[in-house]
Design a protein around this motif. Structure first.
Motif, PDB file in Angstrom:
ATOM      1  N   UNK A 179      -5.807   9.811  -9.380  1.00 41.83           N
ATOM      2  CA  UNK A 179      -6.097  11.250  -9.050  1.00 41.83           C
ATOM      3  C   UNK A 179      -7.040  11.016  -7.630  1.00 41.83           C
ATOM      4  N   UNK A 180      -7.337   9.648  -7.368  1.00 43.04           N
ATOM      5  CA  UNK A 180      -8.357   9.745  -6.020  1.00 43.04           C
ATOM      6  C   UNK A 180      -7.471   9.041  -5.017  1.00 43.04           C
ATOM      7  N   UNK A 181      -6.303   8.884  -5.176  1.00 45.06           N
ATOM      8  CA  UNK A 181      -5.154   8.386  -4.173  1.00 45.06           C
ATOM      9  C   UNK A 181      -4.429   9.495  -3.637  1.00 45.06           C
ATOM     10  N   UNK A 182      -4.005   9.228  -2.178  1.00 44.58           N
ATOM     11  CA  UNK A 182      -3.168  10.266  -1.582  1.00 44.58           C
ATOM     12  C   UNK A 182      -2.071   9.241  -0.909  1.00 44.58           C
ATOM     13  N   UNK A 183      -0.823   9.891  -1.423  1.00 48.62           N
ATOM     14  CA  UNK A 183       0.378   8.885  -0.719  1.00 48.62           C
ATOM     15  C   UNK A 183       1.224  10.248   0.033  1.00 48.62           C
ATOM     16  N   UNK A 184       1.375   9.750   1.391  1.00 51.39           N
ATOM     17  CA  UNK A 184       2.205  10.590   2.115  1.00 51.39           C
ATOM     18  C   UNK A 184       3.087   9.815   2.967  1.00 51.39           C
ATOM     19  N   UNK A 189       0.827  -1.216   0.180  1.00 50.57           N
ATOM     20  CA  UNK A 189      -0.023  -0.109  -0.029  1.00 50.57           C
ATOM     21  C   UNK A 189       0.836   1.120  -0.062  1.00 50.57           C
ATOM     22  N   UNK A 190       1.858   1.168   0.851  1.00 51.70           N
ATOM     23  CA  UNK A 190       2.901   2.280   0.751  1.00 51.70           C
ATOM     24  C   UNK A 190       4.177   1.709   0.881  1.00 51.70           C
ATOM     25  N   UNK A 191       4.762   1.633  -0.354  1.00 49.85           N
ATOM     26  CA  UNK A 191       6.077   0.922  -0.733  1.00 49.85           C
ATOM     27  C   UNK A 191       7.337   1.543  -0.054  1.00 49.85           C
ATOM     28  N   UNK A 231      -1.916   5.743   3.033  1.00 47.19           N
ATOM     29  CA  UNK A 231      -2.347   5.769   1.670  1.00 47.19           C
ATOM     30  C   UNK A 231      -3.779   6.129   1.896  1.00 47.19           C
ATOM     31  N   UNK A 232      -4.299   7.073   1.196  1.00 44.77           N
ATOM     32  CA  UNK A 232      -5.688   7.363   1.481  1.00 44.77           C
ATOM     33  C   UNK A 232      -6.463   7.556  -0.072  1.00 44.77           C
ATOM     34  N   UNK A 233      -7.762   7.128   0.059  1.00 43.68           N
ATOM     35  CA  UNK A 233      -8.436   7.348  -1.392  1.00 43.68           C
ATOM     36  C   UNK A 233      -9.697   8.127  -0.952  1.00 43.68           C
TER      37      UNK A 233
END
Length: 321
Positions: A274-279, A232-234, A245-247
């Motif tokens: 475009x609907x995914x947020x990775x921090x 999910x968050x490599x 990881x947020x959608x």
């Protein structure tokens, strides 16, 4: 070396005979006390007791839930890697994410052999962990802080975990097919999948709003589907703080796209779009929801929350590897 073995008798993939063999093997190398857990939270109490007695090592034999309880017992009074007992893990659950993320074999007997080799060669590492607590000034502010080893979830994925736990309480075995069935049921019954209710706030940045799914990772992979790792968050790592990881949308096309990306994810690339947020590498942040949502940590459903504050703590605990 004075050590405590904490064994979960309900562990999915170990029998009483296997536990006896493992205990005998470990006892040949150290002064070992073995205790079988008898109630929810018992492993946490045993971990705390090990700290007060000044033991050198605590071995957790069980799944990720057992490991989580032991860790919370060891860190009851806060992280202090040089003072606290070291942690060793012998995987006995259905998935064993924490042990596998450390590079340990997924077989209990093989992992015990690796553990004994690591002790003889004095191999260990100090790992970072996540801490989640109720947010001050909200209705959840009295919720006590709790540590997690590999992941937490607020919203959709926690709802899936809750459904799986309900099925297990009814006698169903914890299998990957069970998770897939409950995921599909959660999707069709999710009331907020088109209009998310979660906002992520962090110091020095604009809020991220309208999130439906929020996965907090302390390491990578996020989980396993059989022998397949899912990232999910490599970039998440035991050596950094927390990744998210947020959608903000879970329409049928979006779910199909992100599920495919997750199933084909690699250490270099996870879900994106475009609907995914990775921090990456967040030390402090908060997730707020307009409505109560399911919350899980290390695969353990913890009920409904409206606000959770997360802290990424580097170098929290020494682990035998």
């Amino acid at each position: 070396m004075r050590a405590l073995l904490v064994a979960n008798p309900a562990a999915t993939t170990t029998s009483a005979r296997t536990r006896d063999v493992l205990i005998h093997a470990l006892a040949s190398e150290m002064k070992l006390e073995a205790v079988t857990t008898e109630y929810r939270g018992h492993a946490r109490d045993l971990g705390r007791k090990a700290v007060h007695e000044g033991l050198d090592l605590v071995v957790a034999l069980g799944g990720d839930g057992t490991v989580n309880e032991v860790v919370n017992g060891l860190l009851h009074d806060g992280p202090d890697p040089e003072r606290l007992p070291r942690l060793a893990v012998v995987p006995g659950g259905s998935t064993n994410v924490f042990a596998r993320a450390l590079g340990l074999p997924n077989d209990a007997v093989e992992a015990t052999g690796a553990l004994l080799d690591a002790l003889r060669e004095e191999r260990e590492r100090t790992v970072g962990l996540g801490l989640a607590a109720g947010t001050p000034g909200t209705e959840d502010e009295s919720v006590p802080a709790r540590w997690f080893t590999f992941c937490a979830g607020f919203g959709f994925d926690a709802g899936v975990v809750g459904r799986v736990e309900q099925q297990r309480e009814r006698g169903k075995r914890s299998t990957h097919a069970l998770y897939v069935r409950q995921l599909m049921r959660q999707f069709w019954e999710e009331p907020n999948r088109r209009h998310g209710t979660v906002t992520l706030e962090r110091p020095g940045a604009d809020p991220v709003t309208d999130l439906v799914l929020s996965i907090v990772c302390n390491t990578s992979p996020w989980t396993y589907l059989g022998n397949r790792p899912l990232y999910a968050s490599p970039e998440a790592s035991f050596d950094t703080a927390l990744d998210v990881l947020a959608l903000n949308r879970l329409s049928t096309p979006a779910v199909a796209r992100y599920a495919t990306q997750l199933l084909t994810s690699t250490p270099e690339r996870g879900p994106h779009g475009k609907h995914a947020v990775s921090l990456h590498d967040l030390t402090d942040f908060t997730l707020h929801s307009k409505v109560p949502l399911p919350f899980q940590m290390d695969g353990d459903h913890l009920g409904l929350r409206t606000s959770v504050r997360f802290t990424g703590v580097r170098r929290a605990l020494r682990v035998i590897v």
